[in-house]
Design an enzyme around this catalytic site. Structure first.
Site: not given
Length: 449
Positions: A74, A151, A185, A285
């Site tokens: 997906k 993750e 990331c 982040e």
């Protein structure tokens, strides 16, 4: 490049790590042969983000198919167009080798599509995305006890010691912060620089950052930093930088949204100093082109500062002293550490990729990631030919109904094999013999044990 490296590693080394692996049968079962077999889990589900559309599809696909699975991917709703193109490549590749054309399925859509995949009953799920959504995915997957690889976000520490070669360190640090406009990331977001080289580092970094060219990647000229891909992301980065400035941080370069003639979403490559733990940028982040610098005195302080973070994906340590760099790296709460380099653990595709804390758990890539797409099946069988009679036979004293001295027999067996001393082993053998002799007193056996 990383995708090519992954495919190369799988073709070169993958089969070795999926073959049955022989294990020790132990001391008591010395006459047995033990092994682990790796069987495909069946159907793998993967939910992947928008930042690297090509790699985010082919990364889980290549490992899943190589290990014998089917896979349903997906993709992000923001990467739907490119996924159609990649889907045609995948279909042609499967047809060229006579594989089932439906072995790989690509699904587009919004959250409902992702939830349908998570709850569909796939045999394993890989999720790459934010911590917030990762928790929801894990909760939904629990309905079917579907094992999940998470993750999630990252806020990687980049430690620069006073003996580091700045001529080599600075270009790498800037790549870590500004590559793909910081939308990684495992991008470097927190730069801890030792006080002896702090001024030189921030001055040089600021000067280079001010000269960086920004614009659309498909424009007419050469650029160093492109746009923010997602709507509202430039404003989010501006909000984090603004909060830091309000709490005492100083902008040495950039620090603002860019009104570019192309009309795109641009945030200027930014160097930020005087960062403290009371600022949002310390823990949240950024996912943008911000190089935030913190000064430290000792190696122990650098470790403490680096670990003061809810995330723990990657990390970097620069020092000309390898022993020192490794000592620092050993203490970092992160799933990966590159020493005197940035992101090199991911180019080494034999290594697993993943983090700790709010960065998730389990791993993809590497030996662990490849085997993680399999069911490890334990198999044990007789090692020697039948005529040797070296096989498991239940002693009469332990057969149902068990003998009166069966407990003493079992205790003696343990002592014979597992006593830490030779005398204990011999004593166990003697007790074993006594337990098997007809008419021997049970209390004398217990006394010897």
């Amino acid at each position: 490049m990383v995708t090519c490296e992954k495919i190369w590693w799988l073709v070169k080394h993958g089969q070795r790590w999926l073959k049955p692996e022989h294990r020790s049968a132990g001391i008591m079962m010395f006459y047995k042969s033990a092994r682990v077999e790796y069987h495909p889990v069946g159907v793998v589900g993967a939910i992947v983000p928008w930042n690297y559309p090509f790699h985010n599809i082919f990364n889980p696909l290549s490992a899943a198919v190589y290990s014998g699975n089917a896979i349903v991917i997906k993709v992000s709703e923001h990467a739907s167009w490119s996924s159609l193109y990649y889907g045609r490549i995948i279909k042609a590749a499967l047809q060229s080798v006579g594989a089932p054309e439906h072995l790989v399925q690509i699904v587009t859509g919004y959250a409902e599509a992702g939830n349908a995949l998570v709850t569909s009953g796939v045999n394993k799920l890989i999720f790459v995305g934010s911590t917030e959504i990762g928790k929801k995915v894990m909760q939904a997957a629990a309905q079917n006890l579907t094992p999940v690889v998470l993750e999630l976000g990252g806020k990687d520490a980049f430690i620069i010691c006073d003996d580091a070669n700045l001529a080599e360190t600075i270009p790498t640090a800037m790549k870590g912060a500004f590559f793909s406009c910081g939308q990684n990331c495992a991008g470097a977001e927190r730069f801890f620089v030792q006080e002896a080289v702090y001024d030189d580092f921030v001055n040089q970094v600021a000067q280079v950052t001010k000269r960086m060219r920004q614009g659309p990647a498909l424009g007419g000229g050469t650029i160093d930093c492109g746009a923010m891909c997602m709507p509202g992301l430039a404003e989010k980065v501006a909000d984090l930088v603004g909060d830091a400035v309000q709490h005492g941080a100083k902008v040495l370069a950039g620090g603002h949204v860019v009104q570019h003639p192309s009309g795109g979403q641009f945030f200027a490559p930014t160097v930020l100093v005087n960062i403290t733990s009371d600022m949002r940028i310390w823990r949240e982040e950024v996912f943008g082109p911000v190089l935030a610098v913190v000064k430290f005195r000792t190696d122990a302080e650098a470790v403490a500062l680096a670990n003061d973070c809810p995330f723990g994906l990657g990390s970097t340590v620069f020092s000309s002293n390898k022993a020192r760099a490794n000592a620092i790296a050993h203490q970092l709460q992160a799933g990966m550490t590159s020493i005197n380099d940035f992101g090199s653990t991911y180019m080494c595709q034999s290594l697993p990729f993943g983090g700790v804390k709010d960065s998730g758990f389990d791993r993809f890539a590497g030996i662990e990631g490849l085997r993680g797409l399999c069911v490890p099946k334990s198999v044990c069988q007789d090692r020697f030919p039948a005529w040797t009679q070296l096989k498991t036979v239940i002693p009469p004293i332990l057969q149902y109904p068990v003998g009166d001295k069966s407990f003493q027999f079992a205790c003696a067996l343990v002592s014979m094999f597992y006593s830490p001393s030779l005398a204990g082993n011999i004593g166990g053998l003697q007790s074993l013999i006594l337990a098997m002799l007809p008419g021997s007193a049970s209390h004398s056996v217990q006394k010897k044990l």
